[in-house]
Design an enzyme around this catalytic site. Structure first.
Site, PDB file in Angstrom:
ATOM      1  N   ARG A 122     -45.209 -41.849  74.877  1.00  0.00           N
ATOM      2  CA  ARG A 122     -44.103 -41.675  75.710  1.00  0.00           C
ATOM      3  C   ARG A 122     -43.237 -43.049  75.788  1.00  0.00           C
ATOM      4  O   ARG A 122     -43.643 -43.888  75.190  1.00  0.00           O
ATOM      5  CB  ARG A 122     -44.283 -41.426  77.399  1.00  0.00           C
ATOM      6  N   GLU A 161     -39.394 -46.145  83.337  1.00  0.00           N
ATOM      7  CA  GLU A 161     -39.816 -47.383  82.710  1.00  0.00           C
ATOM      8  C   GLU A 161     -39.384 -47.748  81.693  1.00  0.00           C
ATOM      9  O   GLU A 161     -40.180 -47.970  80.202  1.00  0.00           O
ATOM     10  CB  GLU A 161     -41.502 -47.491  83.017  1.00  0.00           C
ATOM     11  N   CYS A 168     -35.232 -49.564  63.734  1.00  0.00           N
ATOM     12  CA  CYS A 168     -35.091 -48.562  62.674  1.00  0.00           C
ATOM     13  C   CYS A 168     -33.578 -48.955  61.926  1.00  0.00           C
ATOM     14  O   CYS A 168     -32.959 -49.617  62.524  1.00  0.00           O
ATOM     15  CB  CYS A 168     -34.753 -47.049  63.272  1.00  0.00           C
ATOM     16  N   CYS A 171     -30.820 -48.674  64.656  1.00  0.00           N
ATOM     17  CA  CYS A 171     -30.687 -49.783  65.576  1.00  0.00           C
ATOM     18  C   CYS A 171     -30.427 -51.047  64.907  1.00  0.00           C
ATOM     19  O   CYS A 171     -29.426 -51.869  65.393  1.00  0.00           O
ATOM     20  CB  CYS A 171     -32.029 -50.002  66.222  1.00  0.00           C
ATOM     21  N   GLU A 317     -43.142 -46.513  92.632  1.00  0.00           N
ATOM     22  CA  GLU A 317     -44.557 -46.074  92.436  1.00  0.00           C
ATOM     23  C   GLU A 317     -45.648 -47.361  92.858  1.00  0.00           C
ATOM     24  O   GLU A 317     -45.027 -48.459  92.884  1.00  0.00           O
ATOM     25  CB  GLU A 317     -44.806 -46.269  91.063  1.00  0.00           C
ATOM     26  N   GLU A 365     -54.555 -39.421  83.010  1.00  0.00           N
ATOM     27  CA  GLU A 365     -54.381 -39.945  84.347  1.00  0.00           C
ATOM     28  C   GLU A 365     -55.149 -39.246  85.455  1.00  0.00           C
ATOM     29  O   GLU A 365     -54.974 -39.157  86.639  1.00  0.00           O
ATOM     30  CB  GLU A 365     -52.847 -39.914  84.590  1.00  0.00           C
ATOM     31  N   LYS A 366     -56.251 -38.528  85.104  1.00  0.00           N
ATOM     32  CA  LYS A 366     -56.901 -37.773  85.997  1.00  0.00           C
ATOM     33  C   LYS A 366     -58.141 -38.603  86.939  1.00  0.00           C
ATOM     34  O   LYS A 366     -58.409 -38.129  87.892  1.00  0.00           O
ATOM     35  CB  LYS A 366     -57.833 -36.868  85.152  1.00  0.00           C
ATOM     36  N   PHE A 367     -57.890 -39.974  86.512  1.00  0.00           N
ATOM     37  CA  PHE A 367     -58.788 -40.643  87.603  1.00  0.00           C
ATOM     38  C   PHE A 367     -58.008 -41.742  88.298  1.00  0.00           C
ATOM     39  O   PHE A 367     -58.287 -42.797  88.765  1.00  0.00           O
ATOM     40  CB  PHE A 367     -60.044 -41.264  86.951  1.00  0.00           C
ATOM     41  N   HIS A 368     -56.762 -41.565  88.082  1.00  0.00           N
ATOM     42  CA  HIS A 368     -55.482 -42.596  88.823  1.00  0.00           C
ATOM     43  C   HIS A 368     -55.491 -42.092  90.279  1.00  0.00           C
ATOM     44  O   HIS A 368     -55.710 -40.903  90.844  1.00  0.00           O
ATOM     45  CB  HIS A 368     -54.164 -42.406  88.176  1.00  0.00           C
TER      46      HIS A 368
END
Ligand code: GLA
Ligand code: ZN
Length: 670
Positions: A122, A161, A168, A171, A317, A365-368
Site C-alpha cells: 500500500r 500516511e 518514474c 515524476c 491512531e 495485522e491479526k496480532f495488532h
C-alpha cells in the site's frame, strides 16, 4: 490580536473528545448480521463515539473499473448514525485494487534505482499518474455525493500516511517543471546546487533527474530540492483529493494522518492545506525506566503536531495494546493505556483513536492490539482498559477546544533535518538532529512548563524563550525574525552547528553563524568532531559537565563568556556565551552536552525569562510529566507518572499526591 482561548470542537455537532478508531467492517461483510451488530454493542460498551471507515476499502467499493458497490457502506454509515457514532470517513487512495495496477501500470511506483514495483502492499502509487488521479477523483466525488449529507459524517480522512517517493518518467518531468519554476534559469540552478564541483554543471533542463544510488547522490542541493518536490507532490495530490469534498461538503473538516517526525514529508508545509492536524502514535513502551524517555518523545510529537495548526489535533491512531510491527510486541502494562491516551489529551489532542476496533482475522495485522480481540467479547483486559479511557474521556468535555498556554518554544525544522542527515562532514552518522532537539525539549519540559514545537519560519510573537538547537540552515527570514525577537526582550538559546548554510545548502560566507553572528555576538571558527569514546567538558557555574560528539571553537564578538572548555587544545576557550542584544539575551552552547547540563541550563533560563511553572514553586520529580490546557478561565492540569515506579509529587497548593506506576492525575485550577 485577540487570543483564542477555546476552539470549536473538531466535529461541530459533537462537543466531546472523540474516542474510537479504525474500523474495517468490509473485512467482515460475510458475517455482518452477527459481527457488525456485536461491534455496535461493544462500541457503546467501550465508550467509543467515533469510528474511521473506508480507509482501505477501494476494492470493496469499486470491484471492477467504474462498477461501484456502495450498498455495504450505506449500511455501515446508517448503522453508525443509529448508534450515535461519528464517522471519520476515508478516501481509499491508501491502497489500490489489483485491476488498476494490471490495466494501468503507470500507477505503480518506480524506486530510486528506476525499478517499477509489482502490484502489492500500500502507500505506493505514482502521484503524477493521470490515471491514478482520475480514478481517485472519481471515487472521492462519489463518496462526497453519497455521504456528504449523511448524519454520521464528521471528518474526512484523506488517504493514509502519505509517504515515500516515485522516480518514474512522469515524476521526473514534474520535478523538472518544479525546478524550473523555483529557479527560473539553469544558471540559478547550477549556482544553488554548486554544480561546478566535479563537473556537474547542467547545460540542458533534460539532464536534471531525481537522486539515485545509480546516478547522482552527492549534489546535496539537488537532494534537498527533491525532498521539497516530494512534499509538493503530496500537497498537490491532497488538494486534488479534497476538490470534490470541499465543493460538496465545505463544512466537513479534512485531514490526513501524519507520523510524528517522519522525515519524508515536510509536515509544516503539508499542514498548510489541512483543516486539522492528525497523527498516528505508537510509543514503544518498555515497562522500564526508559519509558520516561519514550513518553518525552511521544509528548514532543504531540506538541509538534499541535504546533502544525496551532490548535487541538487528532490522535488518529494508537494501539490499545501491542503493536505488531515493533520488533518486540510488548503488552501495555497496567495504567499504560490510560497514560498514553491522557498524554495525548494533555498535549492538545481532542481525540483518542486506535488502530483498530476489531482485530483482523488474518493477514499481517491479526496480532495488532485492538479494542475487540479474536475472543470477541468485552471480557478482556484490553477492552476493559479501553472502556476505562472511554469513561474518563466522558468527564473531559470541558477540555474540548482548550488551548495549551506556552511561553517557551523549540524549533524543529524538516529542512534542517534533511540537510544534516545528508551532511558530508562533522559526524556523518551522528548529527542526530531530531534527538538533539528532543534532548533540549526534555530539559525544558522537566522544568514543569508547556512547550510549543514550531517550524523555523513560524512567527515568534508571544514567546519569552525560543530554543533552536542545531539551527544549521537559516531559511529566508529566520535570522531576521530571531533577531527581532531578541531585540524586543526575548531569550534565545542556540547551539553548535548553527547558521552554516542558506536554504540551498550553500555555506554563509564571512563566518558562522552567518546572519546570526551579531545576535549571538560570536564567531565560530571551526567545529571538532569527537570519536564515540572521546569526552571533553564545559566548566560552568562551578560545575563540570561532560560533552561529546561535537565541539565548536568559537570567539566572542561582544558576547560574554559564561563557561569554558575543560580539555584538549581548546581548554579555557569559550564554550557557553551570552550576548545582550537589544532588550534580550542570546545564549550559545558550543558543544553537545548531556541532559544534566541542559536541565541546569534551562532551569536558569526559565527563571531569567520569568516563565511561570504550571505548578508554582513545585519541582516535578524525574519520571513525572506535567502539562496543562486552558480555556482562559479554568486550567486543566495533567500530572502523569511516566515511569514504572510509584512517585510522590508535592503539588504545592494542591497537596501531596502519590502516583502509582503510569498513573495519570487530572485536576482543575481554580
Ligand atoms: C499505520 C497504518 C494503519 C495500521 C497501523 C498499525 O499507522 O496507518 O493502517 O497499519 O499502522 O500500527
Ligand atoms: Zn511517478
Amino acid at each position: 490580536m485577540e487570543t483564542i482561548t477555546r476552539h470549536p470542537p473538531i466535529v461541530a455537532k459533537v462537543p466531546h473528545i472523540l474516542h474510537g478508531g479504525d474500523y474495517n467492517p468490509d473485512q467482515w461483510i460475510k458475517w455482518k448480521d452477527t459481527i457488525w451488530k456485536e461491534d455496535m454493542r461493544l462500541a457503546k460498551r467501550s465508550g467509543v463515539n467515533s469510528l474511521s471507515v473506508g480507509i482501505f476499502s477501494w476494492v470493496a467499493l469499486e470491484p471492477e473499473e467504474g462498477v461501484y458497490r456502495f450498498e455495504w457502506l450505506d449500511e455501515v454509515m446508517d448503522m453508525l448514525a443509529e448508534n450515535g457514532i461519528t464517522a471519520v470517513l476515508a478516501t481509499p487512495s491508501g491502497a489500490r485494487p489489483a485491476w488498476m495496477s494490471r490495466k494501468y501500470p503507470e500507477v505503480l511506483r518506480v524506486n530510486a534505482r528506476r525499478e517499477r514495483n509489482l502490484h502489492g502492499e500500500r502507500h505506493n502509487h505514482c502521484l503524477s499518474s493521470p490515471v491514478y488521479r482520475e480514478k481517485t477523483l472519481a471515487i472521492n466525488t462519489r463518496l462526497a455525493e453519497r455521504y456528504g449529507s449523511h448524519p454520521a459524517l464528521g471528518v474526512w480522512h484523506i488517504s493514509n500516511e502519505y509517504g515515500g517517493e516515485c522516480h518514474c518518467p512522469l515524476c521526473q518531468e514534474r520535478f523538472r517543471t518544479y525546478i524550473r519554476n523555483r529557479y527560473g534559469s539553469l544558471d540559478a540552478v547550477n549556482e544553488a546546487w554548486w554544480t561546478s564541483c566535479w563537473s556537474h554543471i547542467y547545460t540542458d533542463w533534460s539532464q536534471i533527474e531525481s537522486p539515485s544510488p545509480l546516478g547522482e547522490i552527492n549534489t546535496l542541493g539537488l537532494n534537498l530540492d527533491w525532498k521539497r518536490f516530494t512534499t509538493e507532490q503530496f500537497v498537490d495530490f491532497y488538494l486534488h483529493e479534497i476538490k470534490p469534498l470541499k465543493k460538496l461538503t465545505p463544512a466537513v473538516p479534512c485531514t490526513t494522518n501524519l507520523m510524528g517526525t517522519y522525515p519524508g514529508v515536510d509536515y509544516p508545509r503539508l499542514a498548510e492545506v489541512l483543516d486539522v492536524a492528525s497523527w498516528d502514535s505508537y510509543p514503544q513502551w518498555t515497562g522500564t525506566e526508559r519509558d520516561t524517555e519514550i513518553a518525552c518523545w511521544t509528548a514532543f510529537c504531540h506538541d509538534l503536531t499541535r504546533g502544525l495548526k496551532g490548535k487541538p489535533f487528532m490522535l488518529m491512531e494508537s494501539s490499545p495494546s501491542a503493536t505488531n510491527w515493533r520488533p518486540v510486541a510488548k503488552l501495555h502494562r497496567p495504567n499504560v493505556h490510560m497514560l498514553q491516551s491522557m498524554l495525548a489529551v494533555a498535549h492538545g489532542a481532542d481525540t483518542v483513536q486506535y488502530f483498530q476496533f476489531r482485530k483482523s482475522r488474518g493477514a499481517s495485522e491479526k496480532f495488532h492490539g485492538a479494542v475487540v480481540d479474536h475472543e470477541g467479547t468485552e471480557n478482556t483486559r484490553v477492552f476493559q482498559d479501553v472502556a476505562a479511557v472511554g469513561e474518563r474521556l466522558k468527564k473531559l468535555d470541558g477540555v474540548v477546544g482548550t488551548t495549551t498556554p506556552a511561553k517557551a518554544a523549540i524549533i524543529y525544522d524538516w529542512n534542517i533535518r534533511w540537510a544534516l542527515d545528508d551532511i558530508q562532514g562533522m559526524l556523518q552518522s551522528k548529527t542526530d538532529y531530531a534527538s538533539t532537539v528532543v534532548a533540549h525539549y526534555a530539559a525544558l519540559r522537566a522544568q514543569g512548563i508547556n512547550v510549543d514545537v514550531i517550524d523555523s519560519r513560524r512567527p515568534l510573537d508571544g514567546y519569552s524563550l525560543v530554543a533552536a538547537p542545531m539551527l544549521y540552515m537559516l531559511r529566508p527570514g529566520v535570522a531576521e525574525s530571531l533577531g527581532a525577537f531578541v531585540k524586543q526582550g526575548g531569550t534565545f538559546a542556540a547551539t553548535y552547528a548553527t547558521g552554516y548554510v542558506n536554504e540551498s545548502d550553500l555555506c554563509f560566507l564571512g563566518g558562522f553563524p552567518g546572519p546570526l553572528k551579531e545576535v549571538l555576538g560570536i564567531w565560530c571558527e571551526e567545529i571538532d568532531a569527537l570519536y564515540p569514546e572521546d569526552r571533553n567538558a564545559i566548566q560552568w557555574n562551578g560545575a563540570r559537565y561532560e560533552v561529546r560528539d561535537l565541539c565548536e571553537l568559537i570567539h566572542t564578538r561582544g558576547a560574554e563568556t559564561l563557561g569554558v572548555y575543560g580539555g584538549d587544545f581548546y581548554a579555557g576557550r569559550p564554550a557557553l556565551t551570552r550576548n545582550r542584544y537589544g532588550e534580550g539575551r542570546a545564549y550559545f552552547i558550543a558543544a553537545r552536552t548531556d541532559q544534566d547540563f541542559l536541565n541546569a541550563f534551562y532551569h536558569t533560563l526559565i527563571d531569567e525569562a520569568r516563565i511561570p511553572r504550571i505548578l508554582k514553586n513545585v519541582k516535578t520529580p524525574p519520571g513525572v510529566s506535567v502539562s496543562s490546557r486552558t480555556d482562559g478561565k479554568i486550567e486543566y492540569v495533567f500530572l502523569m507518572n511516566v515511569s514504572p515506579q510509584t512517585v510522590t509529587v508535592d503539588a504545592g497548593a494542591l497537596g501531596a499526591k502519590s502516583l502509582e506506576p503510569y498513573e495519570t492525575w487530572i485536576t482543575q485550577i481554580p
